[in-house]
Scaffold this active site. Structure first.
Site, PDB file in Angstrom:
ATOM      1  N   CYS A  51      46.983 -24.886 -97.826  1.00  0.00           N
ATOM      2  CA  CYS A  51      46.959 -25.994 -96.869  1.00  0.00           C
ATOM      3  C   CYS A  51      47.908 -25.687 -95.719  1.00  0.00           C
ATOM      4  CB  CYS A  51      47.349 -27.308 -97.534  1.00  0.00           C
ATOM      5  SG  CYS A  51      49.090 -27.374 -98.014  1.00  0.00           S
TER       6      CYS A  51
ATOM      7  N   CYS B 242      51.488 -24.701 -96.421  1.00  0.00           N
ATOM      8  CA  CYS B 242      51.680 -23.285 -96.772  1.00  0.00           C
ATOM      9  C   CYS B 242      51.838 -22.442 -95.513  1.00  0.00           C
ATOM     10  CB  CYS B 242      50.495 -22.765 -97.578  1.00  0.00           C
ATOM     11  SG  CYS B 242      50.239 -23.576 -99.153  1.00  0.00           S
TER      12      CYS B 242
ATOM     13  N   ASP C 236      37.875 -14.087 -55.949  1.00  0.00           N
ATOM     14  CA  ASP C 236      37.807 -12.894 -55.118  1.00  0.00           C
ATOM     15  C   ASP C 236      36.395 -12.823 -54.528  1.00  0.00           C
ATOM     16  OD1 ASP C 236      38.406 -10.244 -54.102  1.00  0.00           O
ATOM     17  OD2 ASP C 236      37.132  -9.509 -55.727  1.00  0.00           O
TER      18      ASP C 236
ATOM     19  N   ASP D 240      37.672  -8.921 -60.061  1.00  0.00           N
ATOM     20  CA  ASP D 240      37.099  -7.790 -60.791  1.00  0.00           C
ATOM     21  C   ASP D 240      37.725  -6.452 -60.444  1.00  0.00           C
ATOM     22  OD1 ASP D 240      36.058  -7.580 -58.181  1.00  0.00           O
ATOM     23  OD2 ASP D 240      34.337  -6.448 -58.930  1.00  0.00           O
TER      24      ASP D 240
ATOM     25  N   ASP E  36      42.994  -7.038 -57.800  1.00  0.00           N
ATOM     26  CA  ASP E  36      43.070  -8.424 -58.271  1.00  0.00           C
ATOM     27  C   ASP E  36      44.048  -8.586 -59.438  1.00  0.00           C
ATOM     28  OD1 ASP E  36      41.077  -9.303 -56.480  1.00  0.00           O
ATOM     29  OD2 ASP E  36      39.513  -8.578 -57.827  1.00  0.00           O
TER      30      ASP E  36
END
Length: 835
Positions: A11, A14, A435, A633, A637
């Protein structure tokens, strides 16, 4: 991050115990324990042996994950728990049915028993003792785990179950021995009283019902790891490599970087590589979710686990083992499951003290009912009910199961969240900075328009342009050549070729001098008509680059080249705006081109002429206005992606951009940005629902079990408490599984997020200007206004006699008037409007 497999947890208490123990190890910077996958992610310099020792000292087991090929070992993900629990459950139910026949069936409904039980209540008690004891032995895991954790001063859910079932059993054993004493003394009234105080069936029923819940929970948890398992199953087992001119089949994990491998139609590509020979259509749906096969030819990249549809391919291995795209996807999904979302800290803090508080409540409940004069059996039943209805599991599972399912849904749709934090935080963004090149646009220029000169055919214009551009390496030249070849034109050889840096090209063909380049360069070589200049300026306003060509002094015409907008970009931007998100375009392009692309895409703000370091500075400025997601990309960037609250990388971009991002879009489509936000919002909403149910259940269930509502005639039998406890965990897991039906591209349920706070005075001002006569006048006014600090976009119309200026900062009207005056025009009035 190092990942470990943790055993023995039952649980949230724990997982909280393990997390505290490991966090205390010197060198551990952060630790996140996932109850759902029984895994643990640890960051820092601590040695694995020290981490494992800390887990073992806390009363649990641990081992370092480290399969050679797979980021997540297959054995960890295979559902081995459900079959084991099912066997326990079947045996328990079989014994429980017999027990219930003896206890409730005979006592309540007078079901028949063998004649030697007639009047022999002690014998019936002994049968119940044996049957209940057998069920306790079969489900001894609850007692071993429960009392072991109690010994380590970290009681868990198993402790509650063990105490509740154990107390029922021990009280029943006491009642059985007391019954024997009463029967020896011939006191049959006391015998019947003790007969009614048997709780053997409750002790057995509690364990059986909890086991039912555990099995349903295990099955549901098993489904949440389907995404990782299915990805791992995609990995090809063998590869056909070419060595010494011969094909040889070897295990895929033995392929080395630089090896040449062959892929026939219908086969899976074993590793990432680059095509050396052949053409084919490759099905990449397993990685990107895109169902349409992608055409591949010489020099194109291919990825492991994609399927070659048509042609024979020879490829050179570029990424193998854990470096393949597939392995990176598996690692991202696995890391997302191994990390912890910020909202999970709420449940962690509660569950860490939940079980001790429940045990205290149960003890106080029993004592209070005894002091109120109720019988021991009644008081004990109330305390046991408190123990068995309390459910820390629901709290512990509320967040990780939703994170796991959400990450899996994203992976199936080509949206990869690297961590649980990124999955939670993506839906909170207020500003999306995009971008331009490769994100909003295709990233590769193409020919968009042709305008032949007077008496010149398009064929002649293209032939001359192709011949001249054939010797250039410029991206614009490649666009012209590609278009010419599509029209069936083969470029001829030019001589005396010269590249005029930043201006154009020249060369000789069939004794005639060819010249091509910008408007300014060609105008310096030969006079151009007013119509030609206006057409070139109009193309420039649209974000296109006009290329003009001469043959000696004859004007052949113009070709427009542009980086075109992706088909889905405008729709994606509209979706973001409908969500209440402000969209900003960041680009290093000049203001004119940026403005044209921004207008086509429909962004709210354009920031142009920005260098890579400038992008990072702009992101920091935008963060002062709200939570910012940067989408890019390229290598340039990466600083901005890192600086933003949330970095989102287009999957086809540079590796460094992907590494810097928090979210990766494998399909390289801008429409996946609003889809990622929808999924994040859906996952966060699901987590809130789970946490509400877990807290609400315990807030209502514990008082009911304790007997608070007894004056109203409402009590809770321990058996029903156990059933409710099991049901609560199943409900939480089942609710999280609903995320599998999340429609990422359905805009109907979009809701506006919290708007970004404006920074400074953001206004639109309309300047009424006197003296503008043509397009050149518009350009002069626009250039003058765009040079002012704080001016965003400028739209000028000489026919309307206006300039509409969007301001990002406070700018005085006199500053605007002075700039227009220096350009040679006069401002007659200024209208302001807040936006």
């Amino acid at each position: 991050m190092k990942q470990y497999e943790v055993t023995g947890m039952s649980c949230a208490a724990c997982s909280a115990r393990v997390e505290r123990a490991v966090s205390a190890v010197p060198g551990v910077e952060s630790c996140a324990v996932n109850l759902l996958t029984n895994s643990m992610g640890v960051e820092g310099t601590a040695a694995p042996d020290a981490v494992i020792a800390a887990v073992q000292a806390a009363g649990y087991g641990a081992s370092l994950k480290g399969a050679k090929q797979d980021t997540v070992p297959k054995d960890t993900l295979r559902d081995t728990e459900t079959p084991r629990i099912r066997r326990r459950l079947i045996t328990s139910v079989a014994l429980l049915l017999v027990l219930m026949y003896f206890s409730m069936g005979h006592m309540m409904w007078n079901w028949p028993l063998p004649h030697w039980f007639d009047g022999n209540h002690v014998a019936m008690g002994l049968v119940q003792l044996l049957l209940a004891g057998s069920i306790l032995v079969i489900n001894q895991k609850f007692f071993v785990s429960g009392f072991q954790s109690l010994w380590h001063r970290s009681p868990n859910m198993d402790t509650l179950v063990a105490l509740g079932s154990g107390a029922s059993f021990l009280w029943s054993v006491y009642a059985l021995f007391a019954m024997t004493d009463a029967q020896v003394h011939g006191d049959m009234d006391r015998v019947m009283i003790y007969m009614d105080e048997f709780y053997f069936e409750s002790a057995a029923m509690i364990l059986t019902l909890i086991t039912v819940g555990k099995m349903l929970e295990a099955r549901s948890k098993g489904k949440t790891t389907d995404a990782i398992r299915s990805l791992m199953q995609l990995a090809p087992k063998t590869a056909t490599v070419i060595r010494d001119g011969k094909e040889e089949t070897i295990p895929a994990e033995q392929v080395q970087k630089g090896d040449v491998f062959a892929v026939r139609p219908g086969e899976s590509i074993p590793v990432d590589g680059v095509i050396l020979e052949g053409e084919s259509a490759v099905d990449e749906s397993a990685l990107t979710g895109e169902s349409i096969p992608v055409d591949k030819a010489l020099g194109d990249p291919v990825c492991a686990a994609t399927i070659n549809h048509s042609g024979y391919l020879r490829c050179e291995a570029s990424r193998v083992g854990e470096d393949t795209t597939l392995s990176q996807i598996i690692r991202m999904v696995s890391d997302a499951a191994a990390t912890k979302a910020p909202i999970a800290k709420i449940a962690d803090r509660v569950s860490g003290v939940f079980v001790p508080i429940v045990i205290s409540i149960a003890a106080v409940t029993t004592l209070v009912w005894l002091l109120l004069g109720y019988g021991t059996a009644f008081a004990l039943a109330r305390g046991i009910s408190v123990l068995v209805i309390s459910c820390p599991c629901a709290l512990g599972l509320a967040t990780p199961v939703a994170i796991m399912v959400g990450s899996g849904v994203g992976a199936r749709n080509g949206i990869l969240f690297k961590t649980a934090v990124s999955l939670e935080e993506t839906g909170k963004v207020q500003i999306v900075a995009l971008d331009k090149t490769g994100t909003i646009t295709q990233g590769a220029p193409v020919v968009t328009d042709l305008l032949p000169g007077s008496g010149v055919s398009e064929q002649r214009l293209l032939a001359a342009a192709a011949a001249l551009e054939a010797k250039s390496e410029h991206p614009l030249a490649k666009a012209v050549l590609a278009y010419a070849r599509q029209q069936g034109i083969t470029p001829e050889e030019v001589t005396a070729f010269t590249a005029h840096a930043g201006n154009g090209l020249s060369g000789t063909l069939d004794g005639k001098r060819l010249t091509g380049g910008s408007l300014r360069f060609i105008a310096s070589r030969s006079p151009l008509s007013l119509e030609t200049e206006q057409a070139a300026n109009a193309w420039s306003e649209q974000g296109k680059t006009p290329l003009l060509f001469l043959e000696d002094d004859t004007f052949l015409g113009m070709i427009a080249v542009a980086d075109t907008i992706k088909e889905d970009s405008p729709a994606a931007i509209r979706q973001l705006q409908a969500m209440g998100i402000r969209v900003v375009m960041l680009t290093g392009d000049n203001a004119r081109t940026a403005r044209a692309i921004g207008a086509q895409a429909g962004v709210d703000q354009v920031i142009s002429d920005v260098l890579p370091e400038g992008k990072e500075a702009e992101i920091r400025r935008l963060r002062q206005q709200g939570r910012v997601a940067m989408v890019g990309d390229g290598i340039n960037d990466a600083p901005a992606l890192t600086s933003a609250d949330m970095g989102i990388a287009i999957g086809a971009g540079a590796d460094v951009a992907i590494d810097a991002a928090d979210v990766v879009l494998m399909k390289s489509r801008l429409s996946d940005v609003p889809a990622a936000i929808r999924l994040s919002r859906g996952a966060l909403r699901n987590i809130h629902e789970n946490l509400f149910w877990a807290f609400f259940y315990n807030l209502i269930g514990i008082p009911l079990a304790a007997g608070v509502f007894v004056p109203l005639g409402l009590t809770l039998n321990p058996m029903f408490g156990a059933a409710a406890m099991s049901l609560s965990s199943v409900c939480v897991v089942s609710n999280a599984l609903r995320l599998n039906f999340c429609r990422l591209y359905d805009t109907r349920r979009d809701h506006k997020g919290k708007p970004a706070a404006a920074s400074g005075s953001t206004q639109t001002r309309t300047l009424h200007i006197k003296g503008m006569m043509c397009g050149n006048c518009e350009n002069h006014v626009r250039t003058a206004l765009e040079g002012i600090q704080g001016v965003g976009t400028v739209q000028v119309s000489h026919t309307a006699g206006t300039a509409v200026v969007t301001l990002n900062e406070t700018v005085a009207n006199d500053t605007l008037k002075q700039a227009v005056k220096q350009a040679g025009y006069k401002v007659t009035a200024i209208e302001s409007q807040e936006v």
